[in-house]
Design a protein around this motif. Structure first.
Motif, PDB file in Angstrom:
ATOM      1  N   ASN A 112      -7.880   5.571   4.750  1.00 27.41           N
ATOM      2  CA  ASN A 112      -6.840   5.047   3.848  1.00 27.41           C
ATOM      3  C   ASN A 112      -6.711   3.539   4.052  1.00 27.41           C
ATOM      4  O   ASN A 112      -7.241   2.978   5.012  1.00 27.41           O
ATOM      5  CB  ASN A 112      -5.489   5.740   4.107  1.00 27.41           C
ATOM      6  CG  ASN A 112      -5.050   5.560   5.540  1.00 27.41           C
ATOM      7  OD1 ASN A 112      -4.676   4.470   5.933  1.00 27.41           O
ATOM      8  ND2 ASN A 112      -5.122   6.610   6.348  1.00 27.41           N
ATOM      9  N   CYS A 113      -5.998   2.891   3.129  1.00 27.61           N
ATOM     10  CA  CYS A 113      -5.879   1.426   3.167  1.00 27.61           C
ATOM     11  C   CYS A 113      -5.150   0.942   4.422  1.00 27.61           C
ATOM     12  O   CYS A 113      -5.469  -0.123   4.949  1.00 27.61           O
ATOM     13  CB  CYS A 113      -5.146   0.914   1.925  1.00 27.61           C
ATOM     14  SG  CYS A 113      -6.156   1.023   0.443  1.00 27.61           S
ATOM     15  N   TYR A 114      -4.175   1.709   4.897  1.00 25.01           N
ATOM     16  CA  TYR A 114      -3.416   1.275   6.067  1.00 25.01           C
ATOM     17  C   TYR A 114      -4.343   1.187   7.291  1.00 25.01           C
ATOM     18  O   TYR A 114      -4.358   0.187   8.001  1.00 25.01           O
ATOM     19  CB  TYR A 114      -2.253   2.241   6.337  1.00 25.01           C
ATOM     20  CG  TYR A 114      -1.456   1.857   7.560  1.00 25.01           C
ATOM     21  CD1 TYR A 114      -0.577   0.771   7.516  1.00 25.01           C
ATOM     22  CD2 TYR A 114      -1.628   2.532   8.769  1.00 25.01           C
ATOM     23  CE1 TYR A 114       0.119   0.381   8.647  1.00 25.01           C
ATOM     24  CE2 TYR A 114      -0.938   2.153   9.901  1.00 25.01           C
ATOM     25  CZ  TYR A 114      -0.058   1.084   9.840  1.00 25.01           C
ATOM     26  OH  TYR A 114       0.619   0.695  10.962  1.00 25.01           O
ATOM     27  N   TRP A 115      -5.138   2.245   7.501  1.00 25.42           N
ATOM     28  CA  TRP A 115      -6.075   2.259   8.626  1.00 25.42           C
ATOM     29  C   TRP A 115      -7.069   1.101   8.506  1.00 25.42           C
ATOM     30  O   TRP A 115      -7.333   0.367   9.459  1.00 25.42           O
ATOM     31  CB  TRP A 115      -6.811   3.604   8.666  1.00 25.42           C
ATOM     32  CG  TRP A 115      -7.922   3.655   9.666  1.00 25.42           C
ATOM     33  CD1 TRP A 115      -9.255   3.580   9.404  1.00 25.42           C
ATOM     34  CD2 TRP A 115      -7.800   3.758  11.079  1.00 25.42           C
ATOM     35  NE1 TRP A 115      -9.977   3.641  10.567  1.00 25.42           N
ATOM     36  CE2 TRP A 115      -9.103   3.747  11.623  1.00 25.42           C
ATOM     37  CE3 TRP A 115      -6.716   3.854  11.960  1.00 25.42           C
ATOM     38  CZ2 TRP A 115      -9.358   3.833  12.976  1.00 25.42           C
ATOM     39  CZ3 TRP A 115      -6.966   3.931  13.320  1.00 25.42           C
ATOM     40  CH2 TRP A 115      -8.268   3.931  13.814  1.00 25.42           C
ATOM     41  N   CYS A 116      -7.607   0.956   7.296  1.00 30.39           N
ATOM     42  CA  CYS A 116      -8.603  -0.088   7.050  1.00 30.39           C
ATOM     43  C   CYS A 116      -8.022  -1.476   7.356  1.00 30.39           C
ATOM     44  O   CYS A 116      -8.623  -2.277   8.069  1.00 30.39           O
ATOM     45  CB  CYS A 116      -9.055   0.003   5.593  1.00 30.39           C
ATOM     46  SG  CYS A 116     -10.201  -1.282   5.106  1.00 30.39           S
ATOM     47  N   SER A 117      -6.821  -1.736   6.825  1.00 31.42           N
ATOM     48  CA  SER A 117      -6.301  -3.095   6.999  1.00 31.42           C
ATOM     49  C   SER A 117      -5.871  -3.371   8.438  1.00 31.42           C
ATOM     50  O   SER A 117      -6.016  -4.499   8.918  1.00 31.42           O
ATOM     51  CB  SER A 117      -5.193  -3.431   6.002  1.00 31.42           C
ATOM     52  OG  SER A 117      -4.282  -2.410   5.942  1.00 31.42           O
ATOM     53  N   THR A 202     -14.899  -2.655  -5.388  1.00 35.06           N
ATOM     54  CA  THR A 202     -15.280  -1.317  -5.842  1.00 35.06           C
ATOM     55  C   THR A 202     -14.966  -0.270  -4.789  1.00 35.06           C
ATOM     56  O   THR A 202     -15.505   0.827  -4.824  1.00 35.06           O
ATOM     57  CB  THR A 202     -16.791  -1.274  -6.151  1.00 35.06           C
ATOM     58  OG1 THR A 202     -17.485  -1.746  -4.995  1.00 35.06           O
ATOM     59  CG2 THR A 202     -17.153  -2.124  -7.346  1.00 35.06           C
ATOM     60  N   CYS A 203     -14.100  -0.622  -3.863  1.00 40.14           N
ATOM     61  CA  CYS A 203     -13.790   0.311  -2.786  1.00 40.14           C
ATOM     62  C   CYS A 203     -13.205   1.597  -3.367  1.00 40.14           C
ATOM     63  O   CYS A 203     -12.209   1.562  -4.088  1.00 40.14           O
ATOM     64  CB  CYS A 203     -12.786  -0.324  -1.820  1.00 40.14           C
ATOM     65  SG  CYS A 203     -12.255   0.848  -0.578  1.00 40.14           S
ATOM     66  N   PRO A 204     -13.785   2.751  -3.037  1.00 43.17           N
ATOM     67  CA  PRO A 204     -13.298   4.004  -3.620  1.00 43.17           C
ATOM     68  C   PRO A 204     -11.933   4.405  -3.085  1.00 43.17           C
ATOM     69  O   PRO A 204     -11.229   5.210  -3.703  1.00 43.17           O
ATOM     70  CB  PRO A 204     -14.359   5.027  -3.193  1.00 43.17           C
ATOM     71  CG  PRO A 204     -15.025   4.428  -2.001  1.00 43.17           C
ATOM     72  CD  PRO A 204     -14.952   2.933  -2.169  1.00 43.17           C
TER      73      PRO A 204
HETATM   74  S1  SF4 Z   1     -11.263  -2.286   1.500  1.00 43.61           S
HETATM   75 FE1  SF4 Z   1     -10.653  -0.375   0.465  1.00 43.61          FE
HETATM   76  S2  SF4 Z   1      -9.711   0.886   2.063  1.00 43.61           S
HETATM   77 FE2  SF4 Z   1      -9.786  -1.212   2.819  1.00 43.61          FE
HETATM   78  S3  SF4 Z   1      -7.766  -2.074   2.287  1.00 43.61           S
HETATM   79 FE3  SF4 Z   1      -9.201  -2.638   0.628  1.00 43.61          FE
HETATM   80  S4  SF4 Z   1      -8.969  -1.012  -0.895  1.00 43.61           S
HETATM   81 FE4  SF4 Z   1      -8.066  -0.234   1.013  1.00 43.61          FE
END
Ligand code: SF4
Length: 247
Positions: A112-117, A202-204
């Motif tokens: 998810n975006c939270y983990w990623c960021s 293009t992040c899914p």
């Molecule tokens: S790269 Fe993708 S998963 Fe990471 S914060 Fe951006 S949209 Fe979310």
């Protein structure tokens, strides 16, 4: 000289002036700063790199610039060689850092975006500290700041947003957002005028994010009016302290 050229030239000036205003009013850049720019390859962070380079003679203070890009085990939308060449034109050295964001997920957890960021942010901070950068510049703009304000209001019930300056207590590093006074539409026009690729993310995992929903609602209730958004921003800006206590 065509009207089209004049319009494009003035967009540069506007973005540069608004960024200089943010830097001066919020004390974002000081003499001797070593600033690390977080670049994704998208329009926002590339325009940020350009404007920080262009402001060097305007601000009349010496500061160093470098850029870092975080690659991951998904979402390969950045054209690194193009980005590296462009940054070199602006005298900004480039580093790519690979972070296995999905690979670090514990079993049973989903991406998810939270983990990623949070993974990206902690790698960014570690890189800045290890390489003696005292500031990290992020490409968030006025629309991002308004979206975060409404997300925090609705999800957390609090008046807060991303400040233009944030000093960390546990790291000798501060975050700065020099594009905070610039609207996304101005960044798009500036990127267009400078021939900067507007690579769409293009992040899914981001396609259905809450931020996208808020963005659509904000566009709807402000009627996409620049004047209305700036009035809301002026109110939101009062939440941001302009005097930053020493670390
Ligand atoms: S790269 Fe993708 S998963 Fe990471 S914060 Fe951006 S949209 Fe979310």
């Amino acid at each position: 000289m065509s009207n089209r050229f004049l319009r494009r030239a003035s967009v540069h000036d506007i973005v540069q002036k608004l960024s200089a205003k943010a830097v001066l009013e919020h004390g974002l850049i000081e003499e001797g700063d070593r600033i690390l720019i977080a670049v994704s390859g998208g329009k926002d962070s590339t325009v940020l790199a350009w404007v920080l380079s262009a402001l060097r003679p305007v601000l009349k203070r010496r500061y160093e610039l470098a850029a870092v890009h975080i690659s991951s085990d998904f979402c390969a939308c950045c054209k690194q060689s193009v980005l590296k060449d462009r940054l070199a034109q602006w005298d900004i050295p480039f580093t790519d850092l690979f972070v296995p964001i999905i690979g670090r997920l514990k079993e049973g957890r989903s991406m998810n975006c939270y983990w990623c960021s949070t993974q990206r942010r902690s790698e960014l901070l570690n890189f800045a500290v290890e390489n003696q950068y005292n500031k990290i510049a992020l490409g968030h703009h006025l629309d991002d700041i308004l979206e975060t304000f409404f997300m925090n209001l609705m999800a957390k019930g609090e008046f807060s947003t991303m400040p233009l300056f944030l000093a960390y207590r546990n790291y000798p590093v501060s975050l700065i957002r020099p594009l905070g006074f610039v609207e996304e539409a101005q960044i798009i026009a500036c990127a267009d005028a400078k021939g900067i690729l507007k690579a769409a993310c293009t992040c899914p995992y981001g396609l259905n994010s809450e931020r996208r929903r808020i963005r659509a609602r904000l566009a709807d209730f402000t009627d996409n009016s620049s004047a209305v958004k700036r009035r809301i921003f002026n109110a939101v800006e009062q939440l941001m302290p302009k005097i930053h206590p020493p670390l």
